[in-house]
Design a protein around this motif. Structure first.
Motif, PDB file in Angstrom:
ATOM      1  N   GLU A 126     -16.515   1.624   7.103  1.00 58.76           N
ATOM      2  CA  GLU A 126     -16.495   2.347   5.836  1.00 58.76           C
ATOM      3  C   GLU A 126     -15.505   1.749   4.860  1.00 58.76           C
ATOM      4  O   GLU A 126     -14.496   1.157   5.260  1.00 58.76           O
ATOM      5  CB  GLU A 126     -16.059   3.802   6.073  1.00 58.76           C
ATOM      6  N   LEU A 153     -13.169   2.985   1.437  1.00 59.35           N
ATOM      7  CA  LEU A 153     -12.654   4.163   0.745  1.00 59.35           C
ATOM      8  C   LEU A 153     -11.984   3.648  -0.532  1.00 59.35           C
ATOM      9  O   LEU A 153     -11.064   2.839  -0.470  1.00 59.35           O
ATOM     10  CB  LEU A 153     -11.651   4.857   1.671  1.00 59.35           C
ATOM     11  N   PRO A 159       1.958   7.364  -7.337  1.00 64.02           N
ATOM     12  CA  PRO A 159       1.862   8.197  -6.143  1.00 64.02           C
ATOM     13  C   PRO A 159       1.608   7.333  -4.907  1.00 64.02           C
ATOM     14  O   PRO A 159       0.949   6.298  -5.006  1.00 64.02           O
ATOM     15  CB  PRO A 159       0.642   9.094  -6.407  1.00 64.02           C
ATOM     16  N   LEU A 179      -2.101   6.717   5.119  1.00 69.19           N
ATOM     17  CA  LEU A 179      -3.337   6.764   5.901  1.00 69.19           C
ATOM     18  C   LEU A 179      -2.965   6.737   7.373  1.00 69.19           C
ATOM     19  O   LEU A 179      -2.425   5.739   7.862  1.00 69.19           O
ATOM     20  CB  LEU A 179      -4.195   5.545   5.549  1.00 69.19           C
ATOM     21  N   CYS A 215      -6.297  -4.708  -2.116  1.00 68.51           N
ATOM     22  CA  CYS A 215      -6.550  -4.453  -3.540  1.00 68.51           C
ATOM     23  C   CYS A 215      -7.464  -5.571  -3.993  1.00 68.51           C
ATOM     24  O   CYS A 215      -6.996  -6.684  -4.229  1.00 68.51           O
ATOM     25  CB  CYS A 215      -5.254  -4.442  -4.351  1.00 68.51           C
ATOM     26  N   CYS A 273      -2.303  -4.525  -6.152  1.00 65.98           N
ATOM     27  CA  CYS A 273      -1.638  -3.226  -6.071  1.00 65.98           C
ATOM     28  C   CYS A 273      -1.067  -3.070  -4.659  1.00 65.98           C
ATOM     29  O   CYS A 273      -1.755  -3.333  -3.670  1.00 65.98           O
ATOM     30  CB  CYS A 273      -2.623  -2.097  -6.351  1.00 65.98           C
ATOM     31  N   LEU A 323     -13.418   1.859  11.554  1.00 65.42           N
ATOM     32  CA  LEU A 323     -12.514   1.167  10.642  1.00 65.42           C
ATOM     33  C   LEU A 323     -12.806   1.627   9.223  1.00 65.42           C
ATOM     34  O   LEU A 323     -13.959   1.617   8.780  1.00 65.42           O
ATOM     35  CB  LEU A 323     -12.730  -0.352  10.757  1.00 65.42           C
ATOM     36  N   THR A 324     -11.761   2.048   8.517  1.00 68.16           N
ATOM     37  CA  THR A 324     -11.890   2.372   7.095  1.00 68.16           C
ATOM     38  C   THR A 324     -11.051   1.386   6.298  1.00 68.16           C
ATOM     39  O   THR A 324      -9.838   1.291   6.500  1.00 68.16           O
ATOM     40  CB  THR A 324     -11.423   3.812   6.805  1.00 68.16           C
ATOM     41  N   VAL A 325     -11.722   0.642   5.414  1.00 71.06           N
ATOM     42  CA  VAL A 325     -11.019  -0.291   4.525  1.00 71.06           C
ATOM     43  C   VAL A 325     -10.731   0.447   3.229  1.00 71.06           C
ATOM     44  O   VAL A 325     -11.649   0.975   2.598  1.00 71.06           O
ATOM     45  CB  VAL A 325     -11.883  -1.541   4.247  1.00 71.06           C
ATOM     46  N   VAL A 326      -9.459   0.513   2.857  1.00 70.50           N
ATOM     47  CA  VAL A 326      -9.064   1.258   1.660  1.00 70.50           C
ATOM     48  C   VAL A 326      -8.785   0.262   0.531  1.00 70.50           C
ATOM     49  O   VAL A 326      -7.841  -0.527   0.608  1.00 70.50           O
ATOM     50  CB  VAL A 326      -7.824   2.134   1.951  1.00 70.50           C
ATOM     51  N   ASP A 327      -9.668   0.276  -0.478  1.00 72.32           N
ATOM     52  CA  ASP A 327      -9.507  -0.623  -1.624  1.00 72.32           C
ATOM     53  C   ASP A 327      -8.679   0.108  -2.674  1.00 72.32           C
ATOM     54  O   ASP A 327      -9.102   1.105  -3.246  1.00 72.32           O
ATOM     55  CB  ASP A 327     -10.880  -1.024  -2.176  1.00 72.32           C
ATOM     56  N   SER A 328      -7.477  -0.404  -2.903  1.00 74.53           N
ATOM     57  CA  SER A 328      -6.504   0.223  -3.793  1.00 74.53           C
ATOM     58  C   SER A 328      -6.813  -0.199  -5.225  1.00 74.53           C
ATOM     59  O   SER A 328      -6.323  -1.212  -5.697  1.00 74.53           O
ATOM     60  CB  SER A 328      -5.119  -0.245  -3.346  1.00 74.53           C
ATOM     61  N   THR A 329      -7.644   0.583  -5.926  1.00 76.99           N
ATOM     62  CA  THR A 329      -8.165   0.123  -7.212  1.00 76.99           C
ATOM     63  C   THR A 329      -7.505   0.753  -8.424  1.00 76.99           C
ATOM     64  O   THR A 329      -7.669   0.266  -9.529  1.00 76.99           O
ATOM     65  CB  THR A 329      -9.666   0.472  -7.313  1.00 76.99           C
ATOM     66  N   ASP A 357      -4.670   4.360  -9.431  1.00 74.26           N
ATOM     67  CA  ASP A 357      -3.301   4.846  -9.654  1.00 74.26           C
ATOM     68  C   ASP A 357      -2.504   5.129  -8.390  1.00 74.26           C
ATOM     69  O   ASP A 357      -1.289   5.316  -8.475  1.00 74.26           O
ATOM     70  CB  ASP A 357      -3.334   6.082 -10.543  1.00 74.26           C
ATOM     71  N   TYR A 358      -3.159   5.185  -7.239  1.00 77.53           N
ATOM     72  CA  TYR A 358      -2.428   5.407  -5.991  1.00 77.53           C
ATOM     73  C   TYR A 358      -2.017   4.068  -5.374  1.00 77.53           C
ATOM     74  O   TYR A 358      -2.603   3.024  -5.647  1.00 77.53           O
ATOM     75  CB  TYR A 358      -3.314   6.160  -4.983  1.00 77.53           C
ATOM     76  N   TRP A 414      -1.167   2.696  -1.306  1.00 75.36           N
ATOM     77  CA  TRP A 414      -1.492   3.158   0.041  1.00 75.36           C
ATOM     78  C   TRP A 414      -0.734   2.384   1.098  1.00 75.36           C
ATOM     79  O   TRP A 414      -0.595   1.160   1.016  1.00 75.36           O
ATOM     80  CB  TRP A 414      -3.005   3.000   0.293  1.00 75.36           C
TER      81      TRP A 414
END
Lengths: 93, 195
Positions: free
Chosen positions: A77, A79, B83, B87, B99, B104, B147-153, B155-156, B158
Protein backbone atom coordinates in the motif's frame (compact mmCIF):
# COMPACT_ATOMS: atom_id res chain seq x y z
CA UNK A 1 -15.17 17.26 4.90
CA UNK A 2 -14.58 13.78 3.48
CA UNK A 3 -15.23 10.99 6.01
CA UNK A 4 -12.71 8.20 6.70
CA UNK A 5 -13.45 5.15 4.56
CA UNK A 6 -14.69 7.20 1.59
CA UNK A 7 -13.50 5.97 -1.81
CA UNK A 8 -11.98 8.87 -3.72
CA UNK A 9 -10.45 9.44 -7.13
CA UNK A 10 -7.50 11.80 -7.52
CA UNK A 11 -8.40 14.30 -10.24
CA UNK A 12 -6.76 13.46 -13.57
CA UNK A 13 -5.66 17.05 -13.95
CA UNK A 14 -2.28 18.31 -15.19
CA UNK A 15 -1.86 22.01 -14.28
CA UNK A 16 1.82 21.74 -15.20
CA UNK A 17 0.72 21.40 -18.84
CA UNK A 18 -1.01 24.79 -18.62
CA UNK A 19 1.76 26.92 -17.15
CA UNK A 20 3.92 27.56 -14.08
CA UNK A 21 2.55 25.93 -10.94
CA UNK A 22 3.56 24.23 -7.68
CA UNK A 23 1.69 21.00 -7.04
CA UNK A 24 1.92 18.68 -4.04
CA UNK A 25 -0.09 15.89 -5.69
CA UNK A 26 2.36 13.37 -7.22
CA UNK A 27 1.77 12.62 -10.90
CA UNK A 28 1.62 8.85 -10.31
CA UNK A 29 -1.63 9.24 -8.35
CA UNK A 30 -3.59 11.27 -10.87
CA UNK A 31 -6.72 9.50 -12.05
CA UNK A 32 -6.31 6.70 -9.49
CA UNK A 33 -8.67 5.59 -6.75
CA UNK A 34 -7.91 5.30 -3.04
CA UNK A 35 -9.61 5.34 0.35
CA UNK A 36 -9.47 8.23 2.82
CA UNK A 37 -7.81 7.12 6.06
CA UNK A 38 -8.29 10.38 7.96
CA UNK A 39 -8.34 14.18 7.85
CA UNK A 40 -4.89 15.40 8.91
CA UNK A 41 -5.81 19.05 9.42
CA UNK A 42 -6.29 22.23 7.40
CA UNK A 43 -3.31 23.95 5.81
CA UNK A 44 -2.64 26.97 3.55
CA UNK A 45 -2.65 25.84 -0.07
CA UNK A 46 0.99 25.42 -1.23
CA UNK A 47 -0.19 26.09 -4.80
CA UNK A 48 -0.92 29.66 -3.64
CA UNK A 49 1.98 30.05 -1.20
CA UNK A 50 4.53 29.26 -3.91
CA UNK A 51 3.39 32.34 -5.85
CA UNK A 52 2.80 34.60 -2.83
CA UNK A 53 -0.95 34.62 -3.45
CA UNK A 54 -3.12 34.84 -0.31
CA UNK A 55 -3.58 31.13 0.37
CA UNK A 56 -6.87 29.28 0.61
CA UNK A 57 -6.91 27.06 3.71
CA UNK A 58 -7.62 23.51 2.54
CA UNK A 59 -8.36 20.19 4.24
CA UNK A 60 -5.48 17.71 3.94
CA UNK A 61 -6.27 13.99 3.90
CA UNK A 62 -4.22 10.84 4.35
CA UNK A 63 -5.30 8.57 1.50
CA UNK A 64 -4.46 4.87 1.03
CA UNK A 65 -3.80 3.46 -2.42
CA UNK A 66 -3.24 -0.17 -3.37
CA UNK A 67 -0.09 -0.65 -5.42
CA UNK A 68 -2.04 -2.79 -7.89
CA UNK A 69 -4.41 0.14 -8.53
CA UNK A 70 -1.48 2.38 -9.42
CA UNK A 71 1.09 0.09 -11.02
CA UNK A 72 -1.03 -2.88 -12.02
CA UNK A 73 1.05 -5.11 -9.73
CA UNK A 74 2.38 -5.36 -6.18
CA UNK A 75 0.55 -6.30 -3.00
CA UNK A 76 1.49 -3.39 -0.78
CA UNK A 77 0.00 0.00 0.00
CA UNK A 78 0.87 3.65 -0.44
CA UNK A 79 -0.26 6.31 2.03
CA UNK A 80 -0.16 9.86 0.70
CA UNK A 81 -1.19 13.36 1.85
CA UNK A 82 -3.62 14.86 -0.68
CA UNK A 83 -5.45 18.21 -0.50
CA UNK A 84 -9.27 18.14 -0.66
CA UNK A 85 -9.75 19.89 -4.03
CA UNK A 86 -7.72 17.12 -5.70
CA UNK A 87 -10.18 14.44 -4.55
CA UNK A 88 -13.49 13.41 -6.14
CA UNK A 89 -15.80 11.27 -4.00
CA UNK A 90 -16.53 7.93 -5.71
CA UNK A 91 -18.36 6.07 -2.97
CA UNK A 92 -19.04 7.00 0.64
CA UNK A 93 -18.06 4.63 3.43
CA UNK B 1 24.05 46.59 -11.75
CA UNK B 2 26.02 43.42 -11.39
CA UNK B 3 24.03 40.18 -11.34
CA UNK B 4 23.29 39.40 -7.69
CA UNK B 5 23.88 35.71 -8.27
CA UNK B 6 27.46 36.46 -9.32
CA UNK B 7 28.22 38.34 -6.08
CA UNK B 8 30.47 36.63 -3.53
CA UNK B 9 28.08 34.53 -1.42
CA UNK B 10 29.65 35.53 1.92
CA UNK B 11 29.12 39.23 1.18
CA UNK B 12 25.60 38.56 -0.05
CA UNK B 13 24.77 36.68 3.15
CA UNK B 14 26.22 39.44 5.34
CA UNK B 15 24.23 42.06 3.43
CA UNK B 16 21.02 40.05 3.77
CA UNK B 17 21.53 39.56 7.51
CA UNK B 18 22.20 43.28 7.95
CA UNK B 19 19.04 44.24 6.04
CA UNK B 20 16.91 41.76 8.00
CA UNK B 21 18.29 43.16 11.27
CA UNK B 22 17.94 46.81 10.14
CA UNK B 23 14.29 46.20 9.25
CA UNK B 24 13.72 44.32 12.55
CA UNK B 25 12.52 41.23 10.63
CA UNK B 26 14.93 38.86 12.35
CA UNK B 27 17.78 39.61 14.76
CA UNK B 28 21.31 38.18 14.57
CA UNK B 29 20.59 36.41 17.88
CA UNK B 30 17.51 34.71 16.41
CA UNK B 31 19.50 33.57 13.38
CA UNK B 32 22.23 32.20 15.66
CA UNK B 33 19.61 30.40 17.75
CA UNK B 34 18.07 28.79 14.67
CA UNK B 35 21.48 27.69 13.36
CA UNK B 36 22.27 26.14 16.76
CA UNK B 37 18.92 24.28 16.77
CA UNK B 38 19.45 23.01 13.24
CA UNK B 39 22.96 21.82 14.06
CA UNK B 40 21.75 20.10 17.25
CA UNK B 41 19.07 18.11 15.39
CA UNK B 42 20.34 14.62 14.61
CA UNK B 43 19.07 11.02 14.48
CA UNK B 44 20.06 10.75 18.16
CA UNK B 45 17.04 12.92 19.00
CA UNK B 46 14.58 10.62 17.24
CA UNK B 47 16.36 7.60 18.74
CA UNK B 48 15.73 8.96 22.25
CA UNK B 49 12.02 9.24 21.43
CA UNK B 50 11.92 5.67 20.07
CA UNK B 51 13.69 4.26 23.14
CA UNK B 52 11.30 6.09 25.45
CA UNK B 53 8.28 4.82 23.50
CA UNK B 54 9.64 1.26 23.85
CA UNK B 55 9.81 1.59 27.64
CA UNK B 56 6.92 3.94 28.49
CA UNK B 57 3.41 3.07 27.18
CA UNK B 58 2.05 6.54 28.00
CA UNK B 59 4.83 8.18 26.02
CA UNK B 60 4.22 5.77 23.13
CA UNK B 61 0.52 6.77 23.12
CA UNK B 62 1.43 10.47 23.09
CA UNK B 63 3.96 9.92 20.29
CA UNK B 64 1.39 8.17 18.08
CA UNK B 65 -1.26 10.78 18.83
CA UNK B 66 0.93 13.87 18.32
CA UNK B 67 4.59 13.43 17.38
CA UNK B 68 5.42 17.10 17.85
CA UNK B 69 4.10 17.10 21.43
CA UNK B 70 6.10 13.94 22.13
CA UNK B 71 9.23 15.60 20.71
CA UNK B 72 8.66 18.66 22.91
CA UNK B 73 8.18 16.36 25.90
CA UNK B 74 11.63 14.91 25.10
CA UNK B 75 13.13 18.41 25.11
CA UNK B 76 13.31 18.79 21.31
CA UNK B 77 12.24 22.32 20.23
CA UNK B 78 9.43 22.15 17.65
CA UNK B 79 8.54 25.84 17.37
CA UNK B 80 8.01 26.75 13.71
CA UNK B 81 8.32 23.10 12.64
CA UNK B 82 5.72 21.20 10.59
CA UNK B 83 3.47 18.69 12.39
CA UNK B 84 5.19 15.36 13.07
CA UNK B 85 3.35 12.10 12.43
CA UNK B 86 4.69 8.83 13.85
CA UNK B 87 4.03 5.51 12.09
CA UNK B 88 4.09 2.52 14.42
CA UNK B 89 5.36 -0.76 12.98
CA UNK B 90 3.67 -3.94 14.21
CA UNK B 91 4.58 -7.64 13.77
CA UNK B 92 2.29 -7.59 10.69
CA UNK B 93 2.98 -4.13 9.24
CA UNK B 94 6.15 -2.26 8.23
CA UNK B 95 6.40 1.39 7.17
CA UNK B 96 8.77 3.06 4.72
CA UNK B 97 8.96 6.86 4.36
CA UNK B 98 9.82 8.70 1.15
CA UNK B 99 9.23 12.16 -0.33
CA UNK B 100 8.77 11.57 -4.06
CA UNK B 101 8.33 15.30 -4.79
CA UNK B 102 11.45 16.64 -3.08
CA UNK B 103 13.10 15.80 0.25
CA UNK B 104 10.56 16.52 3.02
CA UNK B 105 12.08 15.03 6.16
CA UNK B 106 11.44 15.32 9.92
CA UNK B 107 14.55 17.45 10.41
CA UNK B 108 13.65 18.54 13.94
CA UNK B 109 13.98 14.96 15.19
CA UNK B 110 16.30 13.32 12.60
CA UNK B 111 18.51 16.19 11.43
CA UNK B 112 19.54 16.66 7.80
CA UNK B 113 18.26 13.98 5.41
CA UNK B 114 20.90 11.49 4.25
CA UNK B 115 22.08 12.04 0.67
CA UNK B 116 20.34 8.93 -0.69
CA UNK B 117 16.95 10.07 0.70
CA UNK B 118 17.10 12.95 -1.79
CA UNK B 119 18.24 10.82 -4.76
CA UNK B 120 15.91 10.33 -7.72
CA UNK B 121 16.53 6.56 -7.52
CA UNK B 122 15.36 6.24 -3.91
CA UNK B 123 12.35 8.49 -4.46
CA UNK B 124 11.20 6.58 -7.54
CA UNK B 125 11.90 3.05 -6.32
CA UNK B 126 10.43 3.49 -2.84
CA UNK B 127 6.95 3.79 -4.36
CA UNK B 128 7.45 1.59 -7.47
CA UNK B 129 9.42 -1.35 -6.04
CA UNK B 130 9.66 -0.93 -2.25
CA UNK B 131 10.42 -4.57 -1.43
CA UNK B 132 13.19 -4.67 -4.04
CA UNK B 133 14.65 -1.48 -2.58
CA UNK B 134 14.42 -2.83 0.98
CA UNK B 135 16.14 -6.07 -0.04
CA UNK B 136 19.13 -4.03 -1.24
CA UNK B 137 19.34 -2.57 2.26
CA UNK B 138 19.35 -6.12 3.59
CA UNK B 139 15.81 -5.69 4.89
CA UNK B 140 13.80 -8.67 3.73
CA UNK B 141 10.24 -8.58 5.02
CA UNK B 142 8.46 -11.88 5.62
CA UNK B 143 5.82 -12.41 2.93
CA UNK B 144 3.00 -12.27 5.52
CA UNK B 145 4.11 -8.80 6.63
CA UNK B 146 2.26 -5.93 4.98
CA UNK B 147 4.18 -2.86 3.84
CA UNK B 148 2.87 0.71 3.75
CA UNK B 149 4.97 3.24 1.85
CA UNK B 150 4.29 6.74 3.17
CA UNK B 151 4.87 9.45 0.55
CA UNK B 152 5.49 12.69 2.44
CA UNK B 153 3.93 15.14 -0.02
CA UNK B 154 2.55 18.04 1.97
CA UNK B 155 2.48 19.61 5.43
CA UNK B 156 3.26 16.65 7.69
CA UNK B 157 6.65 15.10 8.34
CA UNK B 158 6.79 11.38 9.15
CA UNK B 159 9.04 9.10 11.17
CA UNK B 160 8.78 5.37 11.83
CA UNK B 161 8.51 3.90 15.31
CA UNK B 162 10.11 0.50 14.68
CA UNK B 163 9.57 -2.65 16.72
CA UNK B 164 11.83 -3.17 19.70
CA UNK B 165 14.27 -5.89 18.66
CA UNK B 166 14.50 -9.22 20.42
CA UNK B 167 17.43 -9.63 22.78
CA UNK B 168 17.05 -6.19 24.36
CA UNK B 169 15.25 -7.31 27.49
CA UNK B 170 16.72 -5.49 30.47
CA UNK B 171 18.32 -2.76 28.34
CA UNK B 172 18.16 0.75 29.79
CA UNK B 173 16.52 3.54 27.82
CA UNK B 174 19.98 4.91 26.96
CA UNK B 175 21.16 1.50 25.74
CA UNK B 176 18.05 1.18 23.59
CA UNK B 177 18.50 4.69 22.15
CA UNK B 178 22.09 3.83 21.21
CA UNK B 179 21.01 1.01 18.92
CA UNK B 180 18.38 2.97 16.94
CA UNK B 181 19.83 4.17 13.64
CA UNK B 182 18.69 6.85 11.18
CA UNK B 183 17.53 4.25 8.64
CA UNK B 184 15.43 2.47 11.28
CA UNK B 185 13.31 5.62 11.65
CA UNK B 186 12.93 6.01 7.86
CA UNK B 187 12.10 2.31 7.51
CA UNK B 188 14.91 1.15 5.22
CA UNK B 189 16.44 -0.89 8.05
CA UNK B 190 15.27 -2.57 11.24
CA UNK B 191 16.90 -2.06 14.65
CA UNK B 192 19.15 -4.92 15.70
CA UNK B 193 20.28 -5.70 19.23
CA UNK B 194 23.96 -6.06 18.33
CA UNK B 195 24.23 -2.71 16.52
Amino acid sequence: MIAPGTHVRVRDDWPEARGPCHIRTPHYLRGHTGVVLRHLGDFPNPEDLAFRRPPAVLPLYHVRFAQTEIWGEGGDELLVEVFGPWLEVEKTA
Amino acid sequence: MKNLLESPPDKLLTALRDILAAKSIVSPAEIAERIALTDAASPAQGARMVARAWTDPDYRALMLHDGAKAAEAAGIPMRGMPPLGVLADTPDLHHLVVCTLCSCYPRAVLGYPPFWFKSAAYRARAVRDPRGLLAEWGTVLPSHMKLTVVDSTADYRWMVLPLRPAGTEGFTEAQLAALVREGDMIGVTLPIASA
